[in-house]
Design an enzyme around this catalytic site. Structure first.
Site, PDB file in Angstrom:
ATOM      1  N   PRO A  71       0.626  -1.192  -0.287  1.00 14.36           N
ATOM      2  CG  PRO A  71      -0.868  -1.093   1.839  1.00 14.36           C
ATOM      3  CD  PRO A  71       0.604  -2.066   0.987  1.00 14.36           C
ATOM      4  CG  HIS A  72       3.293   4.477  -2.729  1.00 17.49           C
ATOM      5  ND1 HIS A  72       3.282   5.015  -4.135  1.00 17.49           N
ATOM      6  CD2 HIS A  72       3.459   5.361  -1.514  1.00 17.49           C
ATOM      7  CE1 HIS A  72       3.873   6.707  -3.143  1.00 17.49           C
ATOM      8  NE2 HIS A  72       3.887   6.368  -2.750  1.00 17.49           N
TER       9      HIS A  72
END
Length: 157
Positions: A71-72
């Site tokens: 996730p970013h």
């Protein structure tokens, strides 16, 4: 080989590692990971991070397969690239490419303007996690320090 080698562990600290994530759903885990990464002094806005993580997931799942998700959040609140790391004992349904549940999470928060470093680090992680041996070492680590040592060892290998 100069000093432009980007090391994953340069962006990680033990206090941003959680080996016992409690969330049972994608959103619950993202919430937990947003809290975790917000402990970093260069970030301090859990809600903004969580929102950015969720928005990124709407574009397409960051579950890249083999039980891993990355996730970013790109956010103005990040002074520099920051990486948190989490492990879940349960497999989390993350709409991954290969349909597999996710247990290993590398979470990034990066400044909107600085994508170079992020892409380099991402490329390194993507390469390392192809190794089943490496993935198992991460899953079997007992302490945050072991996680960092394990990544260092693999990178220097």
């Amino acid at each position: 080989m100069g000093n432009n080698i980007v090391k994953i562990t340069d962006y990680m600290t033990e206090d941003l590692i959680n080996l016992q994530l409690k969330g049972k759903t994608k959103e619950a885990v993202l919430d937990e990971l947003a809290s975790l990464i917000s402990k970093s002094p260069s970030l301090n806005c859990k809600d903004t991070i969580k929102k950015a993580l969720l928005e990124r997931e709407e574009i397409g799942s960051t579950g890249i397969g083999r039980g891993i998700a990355i996730p970013h959040a790109k956010t103005e609140y990040a002074e520099k690239l920051t990486i948190a790391f989490g492990i879940s004992k349960d497999k989390i349904d993350f709409d991954s490419m290969d349909g597999e549940g996710v247990r290993i999470f590398f979470v990034f928060a990066s400044p909107v303007k600085d994508t170079q470093v992020y892409l380099k680090v991402l490329a390194r992680i993507s390469r390392l996690i192809r190794s089943e041996n490496f993935r198992n070492k991460l899953l079997n680590a007992k302490t945050p320090k072991e996680i960092i040592d394990c990544i260092d060892e693999e990178e220097n290998g």
